[in-house]
Design a protein around this motif. Structure first.
Motif, short mmCIF file in Angstrom:
data_model
loop_
_atom_site.label_atom_id
_atom_site.label_comp_id
_atom_site.label_asym_id
_atom_site.label_seq_id
_atom_site.Cartn_x
_atom_site.Cartn_y
_atom_site.Cartn_z
N ASP A 1 0.84 -1.21 0.00
CA ASP A 1 0.00 0.00 0.00
C ASP A 1 0.87 1.26 0.00
O ASP A 1 0.51 2.26 -0.60
N ARG A 2 1.99 1.20 0.72
CA ARG A 2 2.82 2.41 0.76
C ARG A 2 3.90 2.41 -0.30
O ARG A 2 4.38 3.46 -0.70
N ASP A 3 4.27 1.24 -0.79
CA ASP A 3 5.28 1.15 -1.84
C ASP A 3 4.93 -0.02 -2.77
O ASP A 3 5.26 -1.17 -2.48
N PRO A 4 4.26 0.26 -3.89
CA PRO A 4 3.80 -0.82 -4.76
C PRO A 4 4.93 -1.56 -5.48
O PRO A 4 4.68 -2.61 -6.07
N ASN A 5 6.14 -1.02 -5.43
CA ASN A 5 7.24 -1.63 -6.17
C ASN A 5 8.47 -1.78 -5.26
O ASN A 5 9.52 -1.19 -5.51
N PRO A 6 8.34 -2.58 -4.21
CA PRO A 6 9.44 -2.65 -3.23
C PRO A 6 10.60 -3.48 -3.75
O PRO A 6 10.44 -4.36 -4.61
N THR A 7 11.77 -3.22 -3.20
CA THR A 7 12.93 -4.08 -3.46
C THR A 7 12.83 -5.32 -2.57
O THR A 7 12.05 -5.37 -1.61
N ARG A 8 13.64 -6.31 -2.90
CA ARG A 8 13.69 -7.52 -2.07
C ARG A 8 14.06 -7.16 -0.62
O ARG A 8 13.50 -7.69 0.33
N GLU A 9 14.99 -6.24 -0.48
CA GLU A 9 15.43 -5.84 0.87
C GLU A 9 14.28 -5.17 1.62
O GLU A 9 14.11 -5.39 2.83
N GLN A 10 13.49 -4.37 0.92
CA GLN A 10 12.35 -3.72 1.59
C GLN A 10 11.30 -4.74 2.01
O GLN A 10 10.67 -4.58 3.05
#
Ligand code: FES
Ligand code: FES
Length: 158
Positions: free
Chosen positions: A115-124
């Motif tokens: 919801d806050r980051d639709p395209n997160p990194t693996r680390e996120q």
């Protein structure tokens, strides 16, 4: 004792909470939503994670009265009627649930992330579920499923 009125997965509900009662008990024992799991009950496993006004909280450490007048989302609120949320589909497709005890909390924590980051990194993704313990999967299928759900959701947005 205190009357608590809240929106649970889009439905207005009310219950009377004892002094010091947790949101987890309110949800499970008074409102009949047993999807947030009662694991450690001391804030270390994440199985009880729910969204409070869209933010992930540990229901076992949250006073029930703090939910008064607010929106609570449990894993039951993720699906759109009979249609599963892309996170749920990706968990199923990727075998990211084994015993399933951690799954409701994982899905809710993952929803808060997307919801806050639709395209997160693996680390996120790893960071977002760092408070959620899984004793079965070794975490890799869960992280992969969350990333896959993000890809599918981006595809649906076009
Ligand atoms: S049951 Fe709440 S963190 Fe474990
Ligand atoms: S699937 Fe069993 S604890 Fe995660």
């Amino acid at each position: 004792m205190r009357a608590v009125r809240l929106e649970l997965n889009g439905v207005e509900v009310a219950a009377v909470a004892e002094g010091g009662e947790t949101l987890l008990t309110l949800l499970r024992e008074r409102l009949g939503d047993t999807s947030p799991k009662a694991g450690c009950l001391q804030g270390t496993c994440g199985a009880c994670t729910v969204l409070l006004d869209g933010e992930p909280v540990l229901a076992c450490l949250t006073l029930a009265e703090l939910a008064d007048g607010r929106r609570v989302t449990t894993v039951r609120g993720l699906a759109d009627g009979p249609r599963l949320h892309p996170l749920q589909e990706a968990f199923m497709d990727g075998f990211a649930a084994q015993c399933g005890f951690c799954t409701p909390g994982m899905l809710v924590a993952a929803k808060a992330l997307l919801d806050r980051d639709p395209n997160p990194t693996r680390e996120q993704v790893i960071e977002a579920i760092s408070g959620n313990v899984c004793r079965c999967t070794g975490y890799t299928p869960i992280v992969d499923a969350i990333l896959e759900a993000a890809r599918r959701m981006a595809g649906r947005r076009g």
